[in-house]
Write an enzyme that holds these catalytic residues in place. Structure first.
Site, PDB file in Angstrom:
ATOM      1  N   GLY A 848       0.803  -1.211   0.000  1.00 10.52           N
ATOM      2  CA  GLY A 848       0.000   0.000   0.000  1.00 10.52           C
ATOM      3  C   GLY A 848       0.835   1.258   0.000  1.00 10.52           C
ATOM      4  O   GLY A 848       0.525   2.232  -0.691  1.00 10.52           O
ATOM      5  N   SER A1135      -7.916   5.272   3.476  1.00 16.19           N
ATOM      6  CA  SER A1135      -6.495   4.970   3.407  1.00 16.19           C
ATOM      7  C   SER A1135      -6.198   4.603   1.945  1.00 16.19           C
ATOM      8  O   SER A1135      -6.397   3.467   1.507  1.00 16.19           O
ATOM      9  CB  SER A1135      -6.156   3.805   4.337  1.00 16.19           C
ATOM     10  OG  SER A1135      -4.799   3.469   4.220  1.00 16.19           O
ATOM     11  N   THR A1136      -5.747   5.608   1.169  1.00 14.42           N
ATOM     12  CA  THR A1136      -5.591   5.419  -0.279  1.00 14.42           C
ATOM     13  C   THR A1136      -4.515   4.403  -0.625  1.00 14.42           C
ATOM     14  O   THR A1136      -4.560   3.786  -1.686  1.00 14.42           O
ATOM     15  CB  THR A1136      -5.264   6.756  -0.962  1.00 14.42           C
ATOM     16  OG1 THR A1136      -4.089   7.313  -0.360  1.00 14.42           O
ATOM     17  CG2 THR A1136      -6.420   7.737  -0.802  1.00 14.42           C
ATOM     18  N   CYS A1137      -3.551   4.240   0.272  1.00  9.32           N
ATOM     19  CA  CYS A1137      -2.486   3.299  -0.051  1.00  9.32           C
ATOM     20  C   CYS A1137      -3.000   1.862  -0.046  1.00  9.32           C
ATOM     21  O   CYS A1137      -2.394   0.989  -0.667  1.00  9.32           O
ATOM     22  CB  CYS A1137      -1.318   3.451   0.919  1.00  9.32           C
ATOM     23  SG  CYS A1137      -1.784   3.262   2.647  1.00  9.32           S
ATOM     24  N   TYR A1138      -4.126   1.629   0.665  1.00  3.23           N
ATOM     25  CA  TYR A1138      -4.709   0.283   0.689  1.00  3.23           C
ATOM     26  C   TYR A1138      -6.088   0.260   0.049  1.00  3.23           C
ATOM     27  O   TYR A1138      -6.781  -0.749   0.147  1.00  3.23           O
ATOM     28  CB  TYR A1138      -4.821  -0.214   2.140  1.00  3.23           C
ATOM     29  CG  TYR A1138      -3.479  -0.418   2.793  1.00  3.23           C
ATOM     30  CD1 TYR A1138      -2.674  -1.500   2.447  1.00  3.23           C
ATOM     31  CD2 TYR A1138      -3.015   0.480   3.760  1.00  3.23           C
ATOM     32  CE1 TYR A1138      -1.436  -1.678   3.040  1.00  3.23           C
ATOM     33  CE2 TYR A1138      -1.780   0.305   4.359  1.00  3.23           C
ATOM     34  CZ  TYR A1138      -0.987  -0.774   3.987  1.00  3.23           C
ATOM     35  OH  TYR A1138       0.233  -0.943   4.574  1.00  3.23           O
TER      36      TYR A1138
END
Length: 1169
Positions: A848, A1135-1138
């Site tokens: 992520g 949570s944009t990374c995930y």
């Protein structure tokens, strides 16, 4: 008795070892052969001795006779009669010259002396008015004297021609050989010209006429060797090119020799008008055959001769018999040219064969050169146009065959398939490789009339007037069929072959001069398509009103190669006038139309079509590719594709879409379908060398039309898919075939191999976009598998890259740590972030954070404020490299690094919410951009250039020059578009050059350093062949996702739930109900809020990495607040990374909708937590 001894015999008694019968017979046979060989050797030795003794005796007798002859002439210098000359002078003279000079093929100084004396005696006798003293009187005297005279004059002519052929060799005599050759030529001219005979009376004129004609017939036969001798002589003359006119001066004697040689060469042709006897006519054709083989094949024939002699060669009485002879005896003549004695071939013919020189010389002879008159733009008077075109076609076809064989032999040599004993092949290849550009240019200069518009217009005019019929009385009736009717197809063959020759031999511009002329000739391209349309669309031969300017001419119907060629009739002059007006605009000579306006909003839509049936666009006659069509159709298609692809580079969108010239949009669709079907089926089958030019031009034209359709659609999407709808292979099979094809095939064999890989490489658009995206993913999957097999991905984290980046310096830190990795960037990246306060951020990267890193570094680097990229002035605000980036520190290196970042995102399937300008993407795909694409980059500049292009006044009034001004960091820089551009004003004559120079600078030259840098970084991770699956807009979709809306059902079916949520949770059900009621823009905002990209993955959310997740955020609400109607106050976060949405447990749809809209509109995500 012993079985082995049964078949043995003994000839010498029992004491000698016995041998078998077979061995005995073999031994006897060998001894017999040895005795026969000994007898033959003895006979050969005796024969050699006899020949040698005869030679010695003959030479001695000849020398003695020569001495006695010289003494005899010195003693008898008085009055000489014709009979005395024949018996006492010529008889010994012809004997010892034949023995001492002709047989030895060398003229000694002493021989020159004797020959001069003899020739002077003969010339003096011929000028005598006294019948008894005139040698020619013997030709009209008794029968015996006539026979002796005929024999001696033929020997004299042969001797004189031998002297002419030896003129180029070094002689110690110096000037004497020139005088001797001059005397010899004068003598032959006198003997073969009845007007020069002084001994003619009314009684013997008929006998004298017969004698002269017999001599000319002898000269025209192969026995005399006249044309071989003249060829050797002309080859010694200097070549005078156009730039060297009047620089080469010849002496009077040499001019006399040259004029006499040309006069003798043309003598047999002049008998046609004075005698109709069949034998004489046959001899004339024999002379024409030798003339074509030995003289027309001389390199630079016209350029070697004095200008005053050239018109004689160009006369119709000379060219017409030559054309007819070539057409009637073409197989024989072409064979004789190909096997011509190497000693007779000029050194330049080792790289250009005799047939190539014959082709160029005939073009020069049939047209007026620039030095002939003030108006050079015409053919010679009385030329038979049909024969001229057919002869050029015949020679050009043979010439191209020779070139193909040389190319084939070169490839065979490279593959070590040529036998080491093939020395002539090695010589040809070596000489071909070393052929200088000056030789090519001087050779192609002879083809200059081909590139001039009057040449084509004259041929088209003949077709329109139907004045090309052949005169049957000049051709034997059984050979008239060799001269078929002159029609547009013949012109198509003519220029199709010329295009191929120019491509090979014009080192600077290739076929551009011919293509320019063809493109700007009014009506020619329309005529070509009219023929093709009537053949390929027979059901719809009735032309609509919009197509009223199609081909208007008469042609015969014929069936050849399985394709019935039927050409429509009827004409309308309005189309030609419209075409003239359009082409005049290219040159700035027409009236301007209305003020130029923005094309993007005002272009008409294509005609409606039935998109349910792909068969409409799958052209049946072309379903077998080039191999399934006739030679005539191949020629028409090749010329049309080459010419139209050239014109497409110049046509702007106003002319293409709005004015619809030269073709309507309906016709453009048909053209596109023809090209699409032809190319696809051609690549699906093995392609021979004969069809390769057609395929190359068709592919080029198809790409130009497809790219224009991608920019502004004029064809239904089903048209591009139609050829492959019934036989497309599975995606995995196509991808693997493509990879094998790309890895093993050489570039020059791409068109000659039957492979699905070549189809994917050349015409990927026949596959739907979704299938090509799947291919792309399959390529990456295969690449990852190969890396794993190579040990680059042997275990979790074994080859991963660890980096630490500061959030406020993410571009600089990423560049410093990752830029040098190159293709190693394909490995996984483990990122550790350092906050703006300088403290490490907690958390482990399971994929992520690397996505977040790529998203954040792209957001920072592509921001216009950073200075590397800027936005176009169009409404799309697409990204384009900033011209000022070159002045930034590490600017070019940073752009190369961003190419690797984008490549990494594509490789990992991570979407970036950015789109590049189509012009920039075109460079990444290896394609050149043209004028109309400027409208997508700078519409205001595009409108200005179109205004200049169609300006009807004097462009000088606009005060333009060939410069462009750029601003960088507050400073202005003036850049010249060409050498001396500051001092070059834009005029009506060069305004087209100015318009395209500006467009070329803005679209290609200015952006090239940045696109090259970006491309270098991109291909470290993404193979160039993978990129070519897509056009510019599709590349942006591949990078940033699909349409500006999402499929709610697809998202719901590919969503993971965590933290206690499940598909049956009340909040989840409310969430999906609310999402369905969102506007498309709001759904895209939600997706961007969660994944940092507003577009869905191209192949659906099952390809989103990581998977879209909704995580439960438990919020305790007091019981009294719930009873009172209150809901959770907390906002959703992400949570944009995930790709995770953290959704509180809302109880009411209205609350969820309001909170969600507030969150996605606040440009915040994780911090809302």
């Amino acid at each position: 008795m012993d079985q082995t001894r049964k078949h043995q015999v003994s000839l010498r008694g029992a004491s000698v070892k016995e041998i078998t019968r077979d061995a005995l017979l073999e031994k006897v046979s060998q001894e017999r052969e040895l005795r026969n060989y000994a007898r033959r050797a003895t006979a050969a030795a005796l024969f050699i001795q006899r020949v040698w003794r005869r030679y010695k005796v003959t030479k001695a007798v000849a020398l003695q006779l020569q001495e006695e002859w010289e003494i005899f002439l010195n003693r008898n210098a008085g009055v000489m009669t014709g009979t005395w000359i024949s018996n006492a002078v010529l008889r010994p003279f012809l004997f010892f010259t034949a023995c001492l000079s002709v047989q030895r093929q060398k003229i000694q100084v002493r021989d020159i002396d004797c020959m001069q004396k003899c020739f002077r005696i003969l010339l003096e006798s011929l000028n005598s008015t006294d019948i008894k003293e005139n040698f020619c009187f013997l030709a009209t005297n008794t029968l015996e004297e006539r026979r002796v005279w005929a024999f001696q004059t033929q020997k004299l002519i042969s001797l004189c021609l031998f002297i002419l052929s030896e003129f180029n060799k070094s002689h110690t005599g110096g000037q004497d050989i020139i005088v001797l050759t001059s005397l010899a030529m004068r003598l032959v001219v006198f003997l073969t010209d009845l007007k020069g005979w002084k001994s003619i009376t009314a009684d013997n004129r008929q006998d004298a006429d017969i004698a002269v004609k017999d001599l000319i017939c002898f000269m025209g036969s192969s026995k005399s060797g006249i044309y071989i001798s003249i060829r050797r002589y002309i080859n010694t003359l200097d070549v005078s090119f156009s730039s060297q006119i009047n620089s080469i001066a010849q002496t009077d004697d040499k001019i006399l020799i040259t004029a006499s040689a040309i006069t003798l060469a043309l003598r047999p042709f002049h008998m046609t008008n004075s005698d109709t006897d069949g034998q004489v006519m046959l001899d004339v054709h024999n002379a024409a055959e030798q003339y074509c083989v030995f003289l027309v094949t001389i390199p630079w024939l016209v350029q070697r001769l004095p200008a005053v002699l050239v018109p004689a060669l160009k006369h119709k009485s000379i060219l017409s018999p030559c054309f007819l002879t070539i057409l009637i005896l073409k197989e024989k003549i072409l064979t004789e040219m190909s096997v011509m004695d190497q000693s007779e071939i000029h050194s330049s013919s080792k790289v250009i064969p005799p047939v190539g020189w014959a082709l160029s010389n005939i073009i020069c002879l049939a047209t007026r050169s620039e030095n002939d008159s003030v108006d050079p733009g015409r053919f010679i008077q009385g030329l038979d146009y049909a024969s001229y075109v057919h002869v050029v076609i015949t020679l050009a076809e043979n010439f191209l065959g020779w070139l193909e064989n040389v190319e084939w032999m070169r490839k065979e040599k490279q593959d070590d398939l040529i036998d080491v004993s093939a020395e002539p092949i090695d010589t040809i290849l070596h000489e071909t490789e070393r052929m200088h550009g000056s030789l090519k240019m001087s050779y192609m200069d002879m083809f200059r009339p081909i590139c001039q518009q009057w040449h084509l217009k004259s041929l088209l005019a003949i077709i329109d007037m139907d004045s090309h019929t052949q005169s049957a009385e000049t051709v034997p009736p059984n050979n008239i069929e060799c001269l078929r009717k002159f029609e547009l197809l013949d012109i198509a063959y003519f220029y199709s072959y010329m295009l191929r020759i120019f491509t090979v031999f014009n080192p600077t511009f290739g076929s551009l001069p011919v293509l320019n002329m063809l493109s700007f000739t009014p009506g020619f391209l329309v005529n070509l398509w009219g023929n093709l349309e009537s053949i390929l669309f027979p059901v719809s031969n009735r032309i609509t009103e919009n197509n009223h300017y199609l081909y208007a001419g008469k042609s015969s119907a014929k069936e050849k190669g399985g394709v019935f060629v039927k050409k429509q009739k009827g004409a309308n002059k309005d189309g030609a006038n419209k075409w003239v007006n359009v082409l005049n605009k290219f040159t700035g000579k027409s009236q301007a139309d209305d003020d130029c306006r923005d094309l993007i909003d005002g272009l008409p839509s294509p005609s409606p079509v039935n998109e349910d049936s792909c068969d409409v666009w799958d052209i049946e006659p072309l379903r077998c590719g080039p191999q399934g069509i006739s030679k005539d159709m191949t020629c028409l298609l090749h010329l049309f594709c080459a010419t139209y692809s050239h014109l497409l580079l110049i046509l702007d969108d106003i002319e293409f879409y709005e004015k619809q010239v030269p073709f309507t949009l309906e016709q453009q669709q048909r053209i596109a379908s023809v090209l699409n079907t032809l190319v696809y089926n051609g690549l699906s089958n093995a392609i021979g060398r004969q069809t390769r030019p057609l395929m190359e031009s068709a592919i080029r034209c198809l790409h130009l039309m497809y790219e224009r359709d991608c920019r502004h659609q004029f064809c239904p999407p089903v048209l591009w898919l139609s050829p492959a709808t019934k036989n497309r292979p599975p995606i995995a099979v196509a991808a693997r075939t493509h990879e094998v094809f790309s890895a093993n095939l050489r570039a020059d064999d791409a068109l000659t191999s039957r492979s699905m890989g070549s189809i994917i490489t050349t015409t990927p658009h026949v596959f739907p976009f979704e299938e090509r995206v799947e291919m792309f993913r399959e390529f990456i999957k295969m690449d990852k598998a190969s890396r794993k097999m190579a040990g680059e991905v042997s275990g979790p984290g074994s080859q991963s890259v660890e980096i630490v980046v500061r959030r406020d310096r993410i571009v600089e830190d990423g560049f410093q740590q990752l830029n040098s990795l190159g293709s190693r960037l394909k490995s996984s990246i483990h990122v550790s972030f350092v906050s703006e306060c300088g403290l490490p951020e907690a958390g482990l990267d399971y994929g992520g954070l690397s996505k977040e890193f790529l998203t954040d570094i792209s957001k920072a680097a592509f921001s216009p404020e950073y200075g590397l990229f800027s936005q176009t002035s169009t409404s799309d605000r697409l990204l384009i490299p900033n011209a000022s980036a070159r002045y930034l520190e590490n600017g070019i290196q940073l752009i190369e690094f961003l190419g690797r970042v984008v490549g990494k995102a594509l490789y990992e399937g991570i979407l970036l919410d950015y789109s590049f300008s189509h012009v920039f993407v075109q460079k990444l795909l290896g394609r050149y951009s043209f004028l109309d694409e400027l409208s997508t980059l700078d519409p205001e500049l595009y409108r200005s250039l179109i205004y200049v292009k169609h300006y009807d006044g004097d462009v000088k009034e606009l005060a333009l020059d060939f410069t462009v001004t750029e601003e960088s960091f507050g400073q202005w820089h003036v850049i010249e578009l060409k050498a001396g551009g500051k001092d070059a004003s834009v005029t009506n004559e060069n305004k087209m050059q100015y318009v395209h120079a500006i467009a070329d600078y803005k679209l290609n030259r200015q952006i090239l350093p940045f696109s090259n840098a970006f491309y270098r970084g991109l291909i470290d991770l993404i193979s160039p062949s993978w990129l070519k699956l897509f056009n510019a807009s599709e590349f942006n979709q591949l990078l940033s996702g699909g349409n500006h809306d999402i499929d709610v059902d697809d998202l719901r079916n590919n969503t993971r739930y965590s933290g206690g949520y499940s598909q049956g949770s009340r909040t989840i059900k409310i969430f999906w109900e609310v999402i369905r009621e969102f506007e498309p823009m709001e759904r895209c905002m939600l997706l961007k809020f969660v994944t940092s990209c507003s577009r869905a993955p191209l192949l659906g959310f099952k390809h989103l990495q990581p998977t879209f997740t909704i995580h439960k955020v438990a919020c305790d609400v007091p019981l009294w607040a719930t009873i009172g109607g209150q809901d959770v106050d907390r906002l959703p976060s992400a949570s944009t990374c995930y790709n995770t949405l953290k959704l509180p447990t809302y109880k009411r749809p209205s609350t969820l909708r309001a909170k969600l809209l507030y969150a996605i509109s606040s440009n915040a995500g994780f911090e809302l937590s």
